[in-house]
Design a protein around this motif. Structure first.
Motif, short mmCIF file in Angstrom:
data_model
loop_
_atom_site.label_atom_id
_atom_site.label_comp_id
_atom_site.label_asym_id
_atom_site.label_seq_id
_atom_site.Cartn_x
_atom_site.Cartn_y
_atom_site.Cartn_z
N LEU A 1 0.84 -1.20 0.00
CA LEU A 1 0.00 0.00 0.00
C LEU A 1 0.87 1.25 0.00
O LEU A 1 0.71 2.16 -0.83
N ILE A 2 1.85 1.28 0.91
CA ILE A 2 2.69 2.48 1.03
C ILE A 2 3.33 2.81 -0.31
O ILE A 2 3.22 3.95 -0.82
N PHE A 3 3.91 1.80 -0.95
CA PHE A 3 4.63 2.11 -2.19
C PHE A 3 3.67 2.40 -3.33
O PHE A 3 3.97 3.20 -4.22
N MET A 4 2.49 1.79 -3.30
CA MET A 4 1.53 2.12 -4.35
C MET A 4 1.15 3.60 -4.26
O MET A 4 1.27 4.35 -5.24
N SER A 5 0.74 4.04 -3.07
CA SER A 5 0.34 5.46 -2.98
C SER A 5 1.56 6.35 -3.17
O SER A 5 1.45 7.43 -3.74
#
Ligand code: HEM
Ligand SMILES: Nc1ncnc2c1ncn2[C@@H]1O[C@H](COP(=O)(O)OP(=O)(O)OP(=O)(O)O)[C@@H](O)[C@H]1O
Ligand SMILES: Nc1ncnc2c1ncn2[C@@H]1O[C@H](COP(=O)(O)OP(=O)(O)OP(=O)(O)O)[C@@H](O)[C@H]1O
Ligand SMILES: [Mg+2]
Ligand SMILES: [Mg+2]
Lengths: 221, 208, 262, 221, 208
Positions: free
Chosen positions: D174-178
């Protein structure tokens, strides 16, 4: 009302035996909330503004997740045949199930919401409004959810179809829940929103047992 | 063993027709059951035995025909027990909890009946085990115990002796005769010898 | 024990509901449909052409909206039909559930996609209109959102119809959903009054005298008539198709019945 | 690889027979997105800023919802006994299931994401970044989800427990996607984020089949 | 009916012990099966038949003891079929799709075997129906068809004749003797008469 108490007792017992379903639902609620700061980036100001809305939406999704098996399991293992052939009126069964579901999801959420609100640095009035909103909103979610669950029994892809059916019906509740919070936040009187939530709750209290009793009676397999 | 309650209902079926999907399974079926009578339904796989029982239980809509009770049972009276291919047992709950739940649901929580049911099907050692861990036959016995634990005038049983060992099969036969002695009626679909003489036999299916 | 009374004779639950493949003969309906259709077609075409003429050519342009105002003649009636279609759906469902009339179930099934179509048109034209007037394709205000919900209710209804083995089960489930979904209609209707939104408050359909130039009102009403005609026309056609399919199923069933009679 | 193709084919077929599970999963994704503007109130500016994060979180939750029955159904109807006694290696079975799951959830999401992005008035570069992020992120979600699903087989309250196990593992994704989205939005190079997502994907490609094969072998009932 | 493949494996069990939960069900169990041999396992409900079969299938861990094949089958060889109380059938798929899936999974997609299996258990009219709608016996027949559709040296069958009508039961008996004629081995737990003579009998449970 024999049906009501029998089902209520059994479902609560099941949840307890099946390793604290209640706790798990709330933990999901909390975990979801903790995701947003990660997804949205940690601007305190923004989070505190959005907090109410996020909590409302997550409460909704958590309810949904727990709904999935409301009737499906009873259908799969044949218990539903018992419920339908027993003299207990179906609406009482539905009410029992809905109440059990609420006690296992909505209830605990109301208790944890303030904590999460503090974590998101929401203002105290906002938190107050949030609790009021959840207290009146979540029972509706459980009741309306019961309708969706009974409609999708034995349906293909029940789980996601359920979401598709129920979410639109949840939207009014959501609107007024977050409306309550923002009103409370900005110091306005949120009586109007709350009373609308109450009205919706009453409406679904009447509608849901009837609707899902009809749905349950229609099952022919 | 003397059963306290006794029934005097008759159950009548007229011109019943059942279909599944596009297939018409049976039609123009008439049945008459008087107190103490038992009907054995036989026939090849797919003849429509389960369909018939589910229609009689009100779980499936019939295509035609009518069911009629004389006298009309009271609203809160448990009219019938339907025992299908499934056991309707909650694996997470103990045998005792399942049995107690069924009784409460039927509004007939009677400790004596409970004890009688448990002993009839030799469940006493198993009452506290989670049903999940029971063997197939033990689960079936628990399901059968429902019949004894909750008095009802009509039993609709779909292959009740599935997975039962010889001893349990005899216990079942005894339970049925007690039920009939008390004026109860039974409609039983089976492929095996039931171990007692039914009053009527219904053979379904073309091949029959 | 009381003597047997004929009153204790009761039909098996669901007998008539399950008659869906071979129901109470629809001959009367079919006759009616055939009779009405040509007239419907005529009315629809005439009012459509007239409406388009007055709307696109012979009506004044809005002093501030210029020609974009003409979208109104497409948008507003579509929005009305979207809601009218859902009302039809709900009524049909009620009749189907209460009086177990199979034709009602069919009407619902036939109406759903049409209503969904009009909803999509309302959404599309609306957002097309939104760009010039509000400066954005889309805003999340109550009116627009509730219309999106309406669309999803239509979709859910259609999905439920197809989600089960036995058609009658799908019919009943969908009907229940349709009835529950009625709550959305007042929300759509009054959203503009309950929440302050960008969207126009009722100016035509409000109680009392419409606050709109008759030169605009005429084509609008003409278009409304045209849309209504179109809706009914499609409804009848789809119902006739459904009936034809049912008849095929009925034939198959009776054949298997003949095959099995011993 | 007989196991791989057999399972892949069957699960896709199941989804198709069971009236378009794929579409329904996406519809849930879309509906969820529609909820936030309602919960958060319609400030176009804010939504367009948050859009990327919201979409990422919802993609995650939708995946989760569809995960629920990944192995549970096979366990309940006894098919799992077949899979375990068949000569096909379990890891190939897991891979097949994960791919099928991705084709039914992540894939369609990637296709619809741009549309939703436009609805939320996200900027074009942001939408581009979003698609890249989803393309590399969602397969990981499916693979990691497979681990969780195989660990919770037969567990009581499987649904919510699964969520608990999997969400923490989803957090890095999630962190890297956003992160990718925000980078793309602010015109920075998002190559770094993307390559990290790729690395995570590779890692889970290696790890997930092995891990859940072990989990499947451990089941003793 | 002549079956093409023929096997020559032996299956040996030494000192096997099985427990469920806290309960020790059996111990020190030795079995020897040669090609063509069949073992009938009987015993009261809860004796441990299912437990034994699941241990032999490798689905449950044994408390003690060892299993041994001679010769050791190849990696990709289908060693055994386990047919439990459940049918392992996907209700949404048609009977044909289920059967085809099992073959593909086993890496043994053989059309002749498929056809032979379908005709052995009279499934030809049912192949295109979604399995959900099949009757209990029809589902069981589909599950049994797996045995014929995919050749395997060892069959582990748990009450295979559940819900079968007389005709199908005979078909099953015939299938077993074909299997044995081809050098196959079978271990069958049952409460009923199987309709053929097993080479060995194992009676489990204290009460026995
Ligand atoms: C996607 C965006 C839009 C949607 C979903 C939408 C939906 C609707 C609906 C449902 C109605 C019927 C309301 C009723 O009958 O009470 C309506 C009426 C109307 N809409 Fe829209 N609308 C949209 C955009 C717009 C825009 C951009 C304009 C012009 C600025 C507009 C102007 C009107 C007008 C004038 C009416 C008639 C109101 C009346 O007299 O009842 N709409 N719209
Ligand atoms: N949707 C459908 N389309 C076609 N045939 C169907 C459909 N649903 C059920 N059937 C058929 O109807 C019959 C159902 O019969 P039923 O289950 O009552 O059999 P049964 O007598 O109980 O058999 P068993 O002894 O195996 O339990 C089966 O032959 C089944 O194939
Ligand atoms: N966790 C547990 N604790 C105590 N007893 C258990 C546990 N799990 C299983 N058992 C007992 O172990 C036995 C399991 O036996 P199994 O299922 O093999 O019986 P079976 O011979 O197949 O019986 P059936 O003929 O009914 O199929 C049952 O008596 C069951 O009560
Ligand atoms: Mg049957
Ligand atoms: Mg067993």
């Amino acid at each position: 009302m024999s049906g009501f108490f029998a089902i209520l007792g059994r479902d609560l017992r099941l949840a307890r035996v099946e390793s604290g379903g209640a706790l798990l639902a709330v933990q999901f609620f909390a975990l979801g909330i903790l995701l947003f700061p990660l997804g949205l980036g940690p601007e305190p100001g923004m989070l505190s503004r959005l907090g109410g809305g996020l909590l409302a939406v997550m409460a909704l999704l958590a309810t949904l997740l727990a709904l999935d098996r409301l009737f499906q399991q009873d259908h799969d293992d044949g218990t539903l045949d018992l419920l339908r052939t027993s003299p207990a009126p179906l609406w009482s069964v539905v009410l029992g199930k809905a109440l059990a579901h609420w006690l296992l999801t909505g209830g605990p959420m109301i208790v944890t919401a303030p904590l999460l609100g503090v974590l998101l640095q929401m203002s105290w009035p906002a938190i107050g409004g949030l609790c009021a909103a959840l207290a009146l909103g979540t029972p509706t979610l459980s009741l309306v959810g019961a309708i969706g669950a009974s409609l999708t029994i034995g349906a293909r892809r029940g789980g996601v179809l359920l979401a598709l059916l129920v979410l639109p019906l949840y939207i009014p509740v959501l609107i007024f829940m977050s409306g309550t919070v923002t009103a409370a936040e900005t110091g306005l009187a949120f009586g109007a929103h709350v009373s609308i939530l109450g009205a919706i709750l009453l409406l679904s209290l009447v509608l849901a047992p009837w609707a899902s009793a009809v749905a349950l009676r229609q099952i022919g397999e | 063993m003397a059963v306290s309650i006794s029934f005097s209902y008759t159950f009548q079926v007229r011109g019943l027709a059942g279909a599944r999907g596009e297939r018409w399974l049976f039609e123009g079926l008439d049945l008459d059951l008087a107190p103490g009578e038992a009907l054995a339904v036989t026939g090849p796989n797919g003849a429509g035995k389960t369909t018939l029982l589910r229609i009689l239980a009100g779980l499936l809509p019939a295509e035609e025909g009518s069911l009629c009770w004389r006298p009309e049972p009271a609203e809160d009276q448990v009219r019938l027990h339907y025992l299908g291919h499934q056991n309707s047992v909650k694996g997470a709950l103990s045998a005792a909890e399942n049995l107690a739940f069924w009784q409460r649901l039927a509004g007939a929580s009677d400790p004596d009946a409970f004890a009688r049911a448990a002993s009839t099907f030799a469940l006493n050692d198993l009452l506290d085990l989670p049903t999940r861990v029971l063997s197939a036959g033990q689960k079936r016995r628990l399901a059968l115990a429902r019949l004894v634990a909750i008095p009802a005038p009509l039993w609709l049983l779909d292959e009740p002796t599935t997975a039962l060992d010889a001893v349990s099969a005899d216990a079942f036969a005894a339970a049925v005769s007690d039920h009939r002695a008390a004026g109860g009626m039974a409609i039983i679909a089976t492929h095996q010898d039931l171990g007692f003489q039914p009053t009527h036999r219904l053979r379904m299916g073309r091949e029959g | 024990m009381t003597a047997s009374t004929p009153s204790s004779e009761q039909p098996v639950p669901g007998v008539r509901g399950s008659a869906l493949h071979r129901f109470a003969n629809p001959a009367r309906f079919l006759r009616l449909a055939r009779a009405v259709q040509p007239w419907l077609l005529a009315v629809t075409l005439v009012s459509l052409l007239a409406g388009l003429y007055f709307g696109l050519v012979a009506s004044p342009i809005d002093y501030q909206q210029k020609d974009t105002v003409r979208i109104m003649y497409v948008h507003v009636p579509a929005a009305w039909m979207a809601m009218f279609g859902y009302s039809t759906l709900a009524i049909a469902s009620a009749v189907g559930l209460i009086w177990k009339h199979p034709l009602a179930d069919l009407a619902g099934k036939a109406a759903a996609p049409i209503g969904a179509g009009f909803t999509i048109i309302a959404l599309a034209t609306g957002s097309l209109w939104g760009k010039p007037t509000w400066g954005t394709w889309w805003v999340w205000d109550a009116r627009l959102t509730s219309v999106v919900v309406l669309l999803f209710l239509y979709l859910g209804y259609i999905a439920l119809w197809n989600a089960f083995e036995q058609p009658q089960r799908g019919a009943k489930a969908a009907a229940v959903l349709a009835l529950v979904g009625i709550v959305n209609l007042p929300i759509i209707k009054f959203s503009v009054d309950w929440w302050n939104t960008l969207h126009q408050p009722a100016s035509i359909s409000r109680i009392g005298t419409p606050a709109i130039d008759p030169a605009m009102l005429t084509p609008l009403l003409l278009m409304a008539v045209a849309y209504l005609g179109l809706f009914l026309l499609l409804l009848l056609l789809r119902m006739r198709v459904e009936l034809a399919e049912r008849r095929v199923a009925a034939l198959q069933l009776s054949r298997s019945r003949a095959g099995e009679s011993r």
